[in-house]
Design a protein around this motif. Structure first.
Motif, short mmCIF file in Angstrom:
data_model
loop_
_atom_site.label_atom_id
_atom_site.label_comp_id
_atom_site.label_asym_id
_atom_site.label_seq_id
_atom_site.Cartn_x
_atom_site.Cartn_y
_atom_site.Cartn_z
N ARG A 122 0.82 -1.22 0.00
CA ARG A 122 0.00 0.00 0.00
C ARG A 122 0.85 1.26 0.00
O ARG A 122 0.58 2.21 -0.72
CB ARG A 122 -0.93 0.01 1.23
CG ARG A 122 -2.00 -1.04 1.23
CD ARG A 122 -3.19 -0.69 0.35
NE ARG A 122 -3.85 0.51 0.79
CZ ARG A 122 -4.51 1.32 -0.04
NH1 ARG A 122 -4.56 1.05 -1.33
NH2 ARG A 122 -5.10 2.41 0.41
N LYS A 123 1.89 1.28 0.84
CA LYS A 123 2.64 2.55 0.94
C LYS A 123 3.37 2.87 -0.38
O LYS A 123 3.53 4.03 -0.72
CB LYS A 123 3.57 2.56 2.15
CG LYS A 123 4.76 1.65 2.13
CD LYS A 123 5.65 2.00 3.32
CE LYS A 123 6.94 1.22 3.45
NZ LYS A 123 7.25 0.15 2.56
N ASP A 124 3.76 1.84 -1.12
CA ASP A 124 4.40 2.09 -2.42
C ASP A 124 3.37 2.66 -3.41
O ASP A 124 3.67 3.59 -4.17
CB ASP A 124 4.97 0.80 -3.01
CG ASP A 124 6.17 0.30 -2.21
OD1 ASP A 124 6.57 1.02 -1.27
OD2 ASP A 124 6.67 -0.79 -2.50
N LEU A 125 2.16 2.09 -3.38
CA LEU A 125 1.12 2.57 -4.30
C LEU A 125 0.80 4.05 -4.05
O LEU A 125 0.60 4.82 -4.98
CB LEU A 125 -0.17 1.77 -4.12
CG LEU A 125 -0.12 0.29 -4.45
CD1 LEU A 125 -1.45 -0.37 -4.13
CD2 LEU A 125 0.18 0.12 -5.93
N ILE A 126 0.74 4.40 -2.78
CA ILE A 126 0.41 5.79 -2.44
C ILE A 126 1.52 6.73 -2.92
O ILE A 126 1.25 7.76 -3.56
CB ILE A 126 0.24 5.96 -0.90
CG1 ILE A 126 -0.77 4.95 -0.33
CG2 ILE A 126 -0.12 7.40 -0.53
CD1 ILE A 126 -2.15 5.03 -0.86
N ARG A 127 2.77 6.36 -2.63
CA ARG A 127 3.88 7.22 -3.06
C ARG A 127 3.92 7.33 -4.59
O ARG A 127 4.07 8.42 -5.14
CB ARG A 127 5.22 6.65 -2.54
CG ARG A 127 6.40 7.57 -2.83
CD ARG A 127 7.75 6.91 -2.59
NE ARG A 127 7.90 5.65 -3.30
CZ ARG A 127 8.12 5.53 -4.62
NH1 ARG A 127 8.22 6.61 -5.38
NH2 ARG A 127 8.23 4.34 -5.18
N ILE A 128 3.74 6.22 -5.27
CA ILE A 128 3.75 6.26 -6.74
C ILE A 128 2.60 7.14 -7.25
O ILE A 128 2.76 7.96 -8.16
CB ILE A 128 3.64 4.83 -7.33
CG1 ILE A 128 4.90 4.04 -7.02
CG2 ILE A 128 3.41 4.87 -8.83
CD1 ILE A 128 4.81 2.55 -7.36
N GLY A 129 1.43 6.98 -6.62
CA GLY A 129 0.27 7.79 -7.03
C GLY A 129 0.57 9.28 -6.95
O GLY A 129 0.28 10.05 -7.88
N ILE A 130 1.19 9.68 -5.85
CA ILE A 130 1.46 11.11 -5.64
C ILE A 130 2.66 11.59 -6.48
O ILE A 130 2.56 12.55 -7.23
CB ILE A 130 1.79 11.39 -4.15
CG1 ILE A 130 0.60 11.01 -3.26
CG2 ILE A 130 2.20 12.84 -3.92
CD1 ILE A 130 -0.54 11.95 -3.29
#
Ligand code: SF4
Length: 373
Positions: A122-130
């Motif tokens: 999850r934390k990778d997805l959020i960082r990539i999203g932003i």
């Protein structure tokens, strides 16, 4: 329909886009251009260059709404599972085009889908999203003040009710017919995508009844499902089927589809400049086997991923592009010379873009609400 399988989670290789007119009922975009001109709507370079090749209801819903001076919106989603590349940039520039025409813009970050389909933390997805998606879109020129960015798992309000309600009016067989192999994760992702596309119509999100979705041709299954659902909920929820426009997918440097999962043949907007240039210089071309043959027969820009980059992004000037095309076709320019020119263009673009990116990252972190889990 087995002749071309459109899989939004796969990597379709579409050789002949005009087949999609007959197979799936996508309409040729050419048929709406005269009406756009009559309405004094500026055509984007992607329209003029034939990259946007198809639509559903763009005339009967979007142009009609513009003519009636009703409010319009454009909505698209990005799955934040890989880095932002020149293929994503195409969709980003379409959003910017619509924003300049006065459309409200919605950008969904499909983190639920990325989690279900790509299984990233999850934390990778959020960082990539932003940092990859929102930041690059802002650096390209999307005005954050006029855009609603959101993560799927974090969208507040009746958006989530839509997903639950949608599941009641669709059968497993229908989903299988649209998507082929389907899993519970993909079913929820598909219904979530439908909520992404349709929720701007709800009063809570601004009641935008006329929404266009700009997507690559491979995403059409989501549109077909969403349009069916909108029809089924017309009475209960007063939903309208969305309009959509379709673009040809830019090719990767090996001639296949450009994809985050193929980093050697995909140019990312955050690539170190030297690395990007190196990839570009190793690209497949539409050149012939020998210089002699190329001088005699000319190159084949239609088959050339280098030319794709010019057509989509690196050569915005039509006169210059036509000159490159002619010199390639006539054999008066060979691929080495052509690539040196393109490599300099690429360097200029990436240098300027990456300068804007750091500030855009700060803005991105400050404007998008981060999911708590
Ligand atoms: Fe491609 Fe340029 Fe070679 Fe033509 S000359 S095939 S456009 S690299």
């Amino acid at each position: 329909k087995n002749e071309i399988k459109l899989d939004p989670w796969g990597r379709p290789d579409i050789k002949d886009y005009s087949r999609l007119y007959d197979l799936f009922g996508i309409r040729p975009f050419n048929e709406v251009i005269d009406r756009m001109k009559k309405d004094n709507i500026e055509l984007s370079p992607f329209i003029k260059r034939g990259i946007i090749f198809g639509h559903r209801d763009f005339d009967s819903k979007i142009l009609k709404a513009i003519e009636n001076k009703e409010k319009v919106a454009a909505m698209t989603g990005f799955m934040p599972s890989g880095r932002f590349h020149f293929g994503h940039m195409m969709t980003g520039l379409e959003l910017i085009y619509f924003q300049k025409l006065g459309f409200k813009i919605f950008v969904g970050l499909a983190d639920a889908e990325a989690y279900a389909v790509r299984h990233l933390p999850r934390k990778d997805l959020i960082r990539i999203g932003i940092e990859e998606y929102v930041a690059n879109l802002i650096a390209l020129g999307l005005d954050p003040k006029e855009t609603e960015f959101y993560f799927q798992t974090n969208r507040k309000g009746s958006y989530h009710s839509l997903i639950q309600l949608f599941s009641s009016k669709i059968t497993f067989n229908e989903l299988e017919a649209i998507y082929g192999d389907i899993t519970p994760g993909k079913i929820v992702s598909a219904l979530t995508q439908a909520a992404d596309i349709l929720h701007p119509q709800l009063p809570e999100y601004g009641e935008y009844k006329h929404v266009v979705v700009p997507v690559g041709a491979d995403q059409d299954p989501h549109l077909r499902l969403t349009r069916d659902l909108a029809d089924r909920f017309k009475g209960d929820l007063d939903l309208e089927p969305p309009a959509s426009i379709y673009h040809r997918l830019i090719r990767g440097l090996d001639g296949g589809k450009m994809s985050s999962s193929k980093p050697d043949v995909t140019i990312f907007l955050t690539d170190p400049i030297d690395q990007a240039k190196k990839k570009f210089m190793s690209s497949l071309t539409g050149g012939r086997n020998t210089a002699e043959e190329q001088r005699r027969l000319g190159g084949e820009p239609e088959k050339c991923p280098v030319y794709d980059l010019y057509l989509y992004h690196l050569v915005p000037d039509d006169v210059e592009l036509t000159d490159i095309y002619k010199r390639c076709k006539s054999g008066s320019m060979l691929c080495g010379e052509c690539k040196l020119f393109g490599s300099a263009r690429l360097e200029k673009f990436l240098t300027e873009h990456q300068k804007k990116l750091e500030k855009a990252k700060d803005i991105a972190w400050s404007i998008v609400e981060i999911p708590k889990i």
